[in-house]
Motif scaffolding. Structure first.
Motif, PDB file in Angstrom:
ATOM      1  N   ASP A  14       0.830  -1.202   0.000  1.00  0.00           N
ATOM      2  CA  ASP A  14       0.000   0.000   0.000  1.00  0.00           C
ATOM      3  C   ASP A  14       0.868   1.257   0.000  1.00  0.00           C
ATOM      4  OD1 ASP A  14      -2.601   1.200   0.047  1.00  0.00           O
ATOM      5  OD2 ASP A  14      -2.265   1.708   2.155  1.00  0.00           O
ATOM      6  N   ASN A  15       1.968   1.229   0.748  1.00  0.00           N
ATOM      7  CA  ASN A  15       2.898   2.351   0.782  1.00  0.00           C
ATOM      8  C   ASN A  15       3.521   2.567  -0.590  1.00  0.00           C
ATOM      9  OD1 ASN A  15       4.859   4.248   1.311  1.00  0.00           O
ATOM     10  ND2 ASN A  15       5.702   3.207   3.075  1.00  0.00           N
ATOM     11  N   LEU A  16       3.924   1.486  -1.253  1.00  0.00           N
ATOM     12  CA  LEU A  16       4.519   1.595  -2.587  1.00  0.00           C
ATOM     13  C   LEU A  16       3.512   2.144  -3.596  1.00  0.00           C
ATOM     14  CD1 LEU A  16       6.571  -1.721  -2.748  1.00  0.00           C
ATOM     15  CD2 LEU A  16       7.476   0.599  -2.640  1.00  0.00           C
ATOM     16  N   ILE A  17       2.282   1.691  -3.503  1.00  0.00           N
ATOM     17  CA  ILE A  17       1.241   2.187  -4.407  1.00  0.00           C
ATOM     18  C   ILE A  17       1.014   3.678  -4.169  1.00  0.00           C
ATOM     19  CG2 ILE A  17      -1.224   2.075  -4.970  1.00  0.00           C
ATOM     20  CD1 ILE A  17      -1.025  -0.975  -4.418  1.00  0.00           C
ATOM     21  N   GLY A  18       0.939   4.077  -2.900  1.00  0.00           N
ATOM     22  CA  GLY A  18       0.739   5.487  -2.580  1.00  0.00           C
ATOM     23  C   GLY A  18       1.873   6.356  -3.091  1.00  0.00           C
ATOM     24  N   ARG A  19       3.103   5.893  -2.935  1.00  0.00           N
ATOM     25  CA  ARG A  19       4.257   6.648  -3.431  1.00  0.00           C
ATOM     26  C   ARG A  19       4.235   6.718  -4.954  1.00  0.00           C
ATOM     27  NH1 ARG A  19       9.066   3.724  -0.710  1.00  0.00           N
ATOM     28  NH2 ARG A  19      10.163   4.715  -2.435  1.00  0.00           N
ATOM     29  N   SER A  20       3.825   5.632  -5.601  1.00  0.00           N
ATOM     30  CA  SER A  20       3.739   5.622  -7.066  1.00  0.00           C
ATOM     31  C   SER A  20       2.690   6.607  -7.564  1.00  0.00           C
ATOM     32  CB  SER A  20       3.421   4.213  -7.570  1.00  0.00           C
ATOM     33  OG  SER A  20       4.466   3.322  -7.236  1.00  0.00           O
ATOM     34  N   ILE A  21       1.583   6.697  -6.861  1.00  0.00           N
ATOM     35  CA  ILE A  21       0.539   7.666  -7.221  1.00  0.00           C
ATOM     36  C   ILE A  21       1.070   9.090  -7.058  1.00  0.00           C
ATOM     37  CG2 ILE A  21      -1.722   8.590  -6.543  1.00  0.00           C
ATOM     38  CD1 ILE A  21      -2.526   5.656  -5.898  1.00  0.00           C
ATOM     39  N   ASP A  22       1.810   9.331  -5.978  1.00  0.00           N
ATOM     40  CA  ASP A  22       2.400  10.657  -5.770  1.00  0.00           C
ATOM     41  C   ASP A  22       3.350  11.016  -6.916  1.00  0.00           C
ATOM     42  OD1 ASP A  22       1.028  10.921  -3.386  1.00  0.00           O
ATOM     43  OD2 ASP A  22       2.755  10.392  -2.125  1.00  0.00           O
ATOM     44  N   ILE A  23       4.166  10.064  -7.342  1.00  0.00           N
ATOM     45  CA  ILE A  23       5.093  10.299  -8.452  1.00  0.00           C
ATOM     46  C   ILE A  23       4.318  10.560  -9.736  1.00  0.00           C
ATOM     47  CG2 ILE A  23       6.837   9.200  -9.925  1.00  0.00           C
ATOM     48  CD1 ILE A  23       7.852   7.803  -7.337  1.00  0.00           C
ATOM     49  N   ALA A  24       3.252   9.810  -9.968  1.00  0.00           N
ATOM     50  CA  ALA A  24       2.433  10.025 -11.163  1.00  0.00           C
ATOM     51  C   ALA A  24       1.804  11.415 -11.145  1.00  0.00           C
ATOM     52  CB  ALA A  24       1.348   8.945 -11.256  1.00  0.00           C
ATOM     53  N   ASP A  70      -1.447   9.236 -16.746  1.00  0.00           N
ATOM     54  CA  ASP A  70      -2.760   9.322 -16.117  1.00  0.00           C
ATOM     55  C   ASP A  70      -3.446   7.958 -16.096  1.00  0.00           C
ATOM     56  OD1 ASP A  70      -4.792  10.810 -14.814  1.00  0.00           O
ATOM     57  OD2 ASP A  70      -5.928  10.895 -16.688  1.00  0.00           O
ATOM     58  N   CYS A  71      -3.330   7.204 -17.170  1.00  0.00           N
ATOM     59  CA  CYS A  71      -3.912   5.851 -17.209  1.00  0.00           C
ATOM     60  C   CYS A  71      -3.246   4.944 -16.179  1.00  0.00           C
ATOM     61  CB  CYS A  71      -3.772   5.247 -18.604  1.00  0.00           C
ATOM     62  SG  CYS A  71      -4.805   6.036 -19.856  1.00  0.00           S
ATOM     63  N   GLU A  72      -1.926   5.023 -16.072  1.00  0.00           N
ATOM     64  CA  GLU A  72      -1.202   4.222 -15.089  1.00  0.00           C
ATOM     65  C   GLU A  72      -1.597   4.623 -13.667  1.00  0.00           C
ATOM     66  OE1 GLU A  72       0.791   1.581 -15.628  1.00  0.00           O
ATOM     67  OE2 GLU A  72       0.341   1.793 -17.760  1.00  0.00           O
ATOM     68  N   ARG A  73      -1.751   5.926 -13.435  1.00  0.00           N
ATOM     69  CA  ARG A  73      -2.152   6.413 -12.116  1.00  0.00           C
ATOM     70  C   ARG A  73      -3.536   5.892 -11.746  1.00  0.00           C
ATOM     71  NH1 ARG A  73      -4.265  12.258 -10.915  1.00  0.00           N
ATOM     72  NH2 ARG A  73      -5.407  11.485 -12.679  1.00  0.00           N
ATOM     73  N   GLU A  74      -4.449   5.892 -12.713  1.00  0.00           N
ATOM     74  CA  GLU A  74      -5.795   5.375 -12.454  1.00  0.00           C
ATOM     75  C   GLU A  74      -5.741   3.895 -12.076  1.00  0.00           C
ATOM     76  OE1 GLU A  74      -8.045   6.312 -15.957  1.00  0.00           O
ATOM     77  OE2 GLU A  74      -8.191   8.425 -15.450  1.00  0.00           O
ATOM     78  N   ASP A  75      -4.885   3.119 -12.754  1.00  0.00           N
ATOM     79  CA  ASP A  75      -4.714   1.707 -12.399  1.00  0.00           C
ATOM     80  C   ASP A  75      -4.192   1.570 -10.971  1.00  0.00           C
ATOM     81  OD1 ASP A  75      -5.595   0.949 -14.906  1.00  0.00           O
ATOM     82  OD2 ASP A  75      -3.579   0.536 -15.693  1.00  0.00           O
ATOM     83  N   LEU A  76      -3.227   2.407 -10.604  1.00  0.00           N
ATOM     84  CA  LEU A  76      -2.676   2.361  -9.244  1.00  0.00           C
ATOM     85  C   LEU A  76      -3.731   2.743  -8.212  1.00  0.00           C
ATOM     86  CD1 LEU A  76       0.787   4.006  -9.928  1.00  0.00           C
ATOM     87  CD2 LEU A  76       0.423   1.661  -9.138  1.00  0.00           C
ATOM     88  N   GLU A  77      -4.560   3.723  -8.526  1.00  0.00           N
ATOM     89  CA  GLU A  77      -5.614   4.125  -7.596  1.00  0.00           C
ATOM     90  C   GLU A  77      -6.631   3.008  -7.403  1.00  0.00           C
ATOM     91  OE1 GLU A  77      -6.868   7.805  -9.375  1.00  0.00           O
ATOM     92  OE2 GLU A  77      -5.528   8.985  -8.104  1.00  0.00           O
ATOM     93  N   ARG A  78      -6.913   2.254  -8.459  1.00  0.00           N
ATOM     94  CA  ARG A  78      -7.812   1.101  -8.332  1.00  0.00           C
ATOM     95  C   ARG A  78      -7.183   0.044  -7.429  1.00  0.00           C
ATOM     96  NH1 ARG A  78      -9.451   2.548 -13.520  1.00  0.00           N
ATOM     97  NH2 ARG A  78      -7.829   1.364 -14.578  1.00  0.00           N
ATOM     98  N   LEU A  79      -5.878  -0.192  -7.609  1.00  0.00           N
ATOM     99  CA  LEU A  79      -5.178  -1.140  -6.738  1.00  0.00           C
ATOM    100  C   LEU A  79      -5.198  -0.685  -5.289  1.00  0.00           C
ATOM    101  CD1 LEU A  79      -1.944  -2.131  -8.706  1.00  0.00           C
ATOM    102  CD2 LEU A  79      -3.815  -3.634  -8.025  1.00  0.00           C
ATOM    103  N   GLU A  80      -4.995   0.616  -5.093  1.00  0.00           N
ATOM    104  CA  GLU A  80      -4.981   1.169  -3.743  1.00  0.00           C
ATOM    105  C   GLU A  80      -6.341   0.970  -3.076  1.00  0.00           C
ATOM    106  OE1 GLU A  80      -3.168   5.141  -1.783  1.00  0.00           O
ATOM    107  OE2 GLU A  80      -4.687   5.487  -3.316  1.00  0.00           O
ATOM    108  N   GLY A  81      -7.400   1.101  -3.846  1.00  0.00           N
ATOM    109  CA  GLY A  81      -8.741   0.915  -3.305  1.00  0.00           C
ATOM    110  C   GLY A  81      -9.049  -0.506  -2.909  1.00  0.00           C
ATOM    111  N   LYS A  82      -8.322  -1.462  -3.475  1.00  0.00           N
ATOM    112  CA  LYS A  82      -8.536  -2.884  -3.165  1.00  0.00           C
ATOM    113  C   LYS A  82      -7.797  -3.307  -1.902  1.00  0.00           C
ATOM    114  CE  LYS A  82      -9.324  -4.382  -7.890  1.00  0.00           C
ATOM    115  NZ  LYS A  82      -8.861  -5.254  -8.982  1.00  0.00           N
ATOM    116  N   GLN A  83      -6.883  -2.462  -1.433  1.00  0.00           N
ATOM    117  CA  GLN A  83      -6.077  -2.814  -0.259  1.00  0.00           C
ATOM    118  C   GLN A  83      -6.902  -2.737   1.005  1.00  0.00           C
ATOM    119  OE1 GLN A  83      -2.891  -3.962  -0.378  1.00  0.00           O
ATOM    120  NE2 GLN A  83      -2.970  -3.807  -2.592  1.00  0.00           N
TER     121      GLN A  83
END
Length: 83
Positions: A14-24, A70-83
């Protein structure tokens, strides 16, 4: 099993996903500024000059990269929501 990814805890993932979203988000902000810069150059350049043409290409590339991120960020946000 050489191709197996190392296991991480849910909180680490979850931390990695959050950091990836911040970078995006930062990348999207930077690309928007780059697009604005290129659009400004294209408007102040004399018509049909090489600099104007290059600026239009630069703005187009910034749009394409922003769309991809933006598409990659949306995928990461979906993953983050599943956590």
């Amino acid at each position: 099993m050489a191709n197996q990814a190392p296991a991480v805890s849910i909180s680490q993932a979850d931390n990695l996903i959050g950091r990836s979203i911040d970078i995006a988000n930062l990348s999207l902000e930077s690309l928007n500024k780059l697009r604005t810069l290129f659009q400004s150059i294209s408007l102040i350049s004399e018509s049909n000059t090489t600099s104007q043409e290059l600026a239009v290409i630069g703005a187009h590339l910034a749009d394409e990269w922003a769309n991809l991120i933006d598409c990659e960020r949306e995928d990461l946000e979906r993953l983050e929501g599943k956590q």
